[in-house]
Design an enzyme around this catalytic site. Sequence first.
Site, short mmCIF file in Angstrom:
data_model
loop_
_atom_site.label_atom_id
_atom_site.label_comp_id
_atom_site.label_asym_id
_atom_site.label_seq_id
_atom_site.Cartn_x
_atom_site.Cartn_y
_atom_site.Cartn_z
N VAL A 14 17.53 9.16 34.95
CA VAL A 14 17.23 10.59 34.87
C VAL A 14 18.51 11.40 34.72
CG1 VAL A 14 16.37 12.56 36.19
CG2 VAL A 14 15.02 10.49 36.03
N ASN A 225 2.10 12.17 38.22
CA ASN A 225 2.24 10.71 38.10
C ASN A 225 0.98 10.00 38.58
OD1 ASN A 225 4.65 10.71 36.84
ND2 ASN A 225 5.85 9.87 38.54
N CYS A 277 8.40 4.33 39.10
CA CYS A 277 7.85 5.55 39.70
C CYS A 277 6.36 5.56 40.02
CB CYS A 277 8.21 6.74 38.82
SG CYS A 277 9.98 6.99 38.79
N PHE A 278 5.51 5.09 39.13
CA PHE A 278 4.07 5.28 39.37
C PHE A 278 3.65 4.75 40.75
CE2 PHE A 278 2.30 5.69 34.75
CZ PHE A 278 2.75 6.99 34.72
N ARG A 449 -1.21 -6.68 25.92
CA ARG A 449 -0.93 -5.34 25.38
C ARG A 449 -1.78 -4.97 24.16
NH1 ARG A 449 2.16 -1.88 28.54
NH2 ARG A 449 3.62 -3.10 29.75
#
Length: 466
Positions: A14, A225, A277-278, A449
């Site tokens: 970030v 999120n 993060c999630f 995927r």
Amino acid sequence: MKISNICCIGAGYVGGPTMAVIALKCPEINVVVVDKNEDKIKAWNSDDFNKIPVFEPGLKEIIQEVRGKNLFFSTDIKLAVEQSEMIFLAVNTPTKTEGQGMGMAADLTNVENSAREIAKFANNNKIVVEKSTLPVRTAEKLKEILELSNNNYRFQVLSNPEFLAEGTAIKDLFNSDRVLIGGDDSPEGEKAIDALVDIYKKWIPEHKILKSNVWSAELSKLASNAMLAQRISSINSLSAVCKKTGANILEVSEAVGADSRIGSKFLQPSVGFGGSCFQKDILNLVYLSITNGLPEVAEYWHQVVKINNYQRKRFVNLILEKFENNLSNITISLFGWSYKKDTNDSRESASIYISEMLLAKGASLNIYDPKVPAAKIKVDIENRLILQDLNSKDRSQILSRVKIFNDIYECCSNVSVVAVLTEWLEFKNLDWQLIEKQMKDPYLIVDGRFIISKNKLSNKLKLISI
Ligand code: NAD
Ligand code: UGA
């Protein structure tokens, strides 16, 4: 209030990209990014721009343009704090591994230590901006640390959460859906908010800059999120229903997403969401709900993480079913280690957990990723083995079953299974005839995927999807 000097504590995924974009868009502002990790700062300052520590499309070119002009990377936190009117905090806030809230609450040590450093080195009033994702009411705690440790100067704490996604960080920063700035409802608070608005206004249309109170800004980040991840778990839970019923999850996703009230984004079924993060942010929300006496809310959000874990297991089971639950003497090729395409970040990647489960069943693994370094892949696997309390001899024995390749075709030599775990573009355009020649029975391709087209495969290769 005009800002001429800013610094950012934390030169990670970030801090690096966000400050690079501010420096590019605001040439009149001097931007210094500081980090306690000397190697990382060295890498950001590397003469070879391919060696900067974050791989993001478009980032290298910006660094080339602004580094040494108005963007600097340094380990000198004292000097950077002294010289800046505004200080961003972009340090990591992982899930706590010990103490109260262990396994759920965010570990605020890095943020609190940064606040202590700011208080120690501040030589005039400062605006401190939370860029890290933080639990609601952290700003209050930060203000307390800042003012208790330094009562000579005044500090304004703003919450300006970051919404960029890795792999598209530069695009997201150039063209943000919104910029959110939370601040105190006081004349000083408003002045601080306006100072930050003036920076973003240089390239973000003003109607996209939302102002709010600090707690709303902090909670909005966790909520965003959580809701994004919730869509992925929803579609992944339906992929399990499709397997049982004969429905096709891609068709279901398309049909559901065509409803303009629902929308098609974040409905791509997969091997499960990864990234730093999630999971961390949802668990943080779960903890916040529990500590505020809201067990039903906590359970609702916890289920999003549980479905994600279930999806990874379901993927492994698709392979196990074909080998009667025993993978000894079976070599499996894993395509992709990063948690999504276009990043070199592997934090919380599904590949890590899937590898752990496959290794536990005796498999040998051949791994290929275009961007994650081999050493990092090994460390990721070893860290999971350490968590299993295995001694170093047992760990080495298991690790001896892991091979990392720079060439995807060599990675398929003598493997019985290819497991597609990351949606790298190059996996869509492979020479499957060549891969088939390297493989052996039962020639199984397991696509986590939905990027492998059946038309490109011969009859010998058996394609199944999650
Ligand atoms: P990161 O691990 O890539 O970078 C954090 C950096 O902070 C590290 O280099 C670390 O050395 C440094 N640091 C920690 N404590 C320090 C201290 N006291 N002094 C100096 N340096 C220190 O983390 P990241 O992915 O950039 O995430 C940072 C924050 O932003 C997290 O709260 C995360 O939830 C949030 N966020 C991340 C993303 C993303 O895509 N990675 C997107 C939005 C928000
Ligand atoms: C996510 C959010 O999208 C950002 O807005 C947020 O700022 C960031 O988290 C953060 O706070 O760190 P990121 O994790 O980088 O960004 O990437 P995403 O594109 O959201 O993907 C996350 C994971 O979900 C990846 O593993 C991806 O493959 C998976 N995913 C995504 C799916 O499985 N299906 C989808 O439809 C979308």
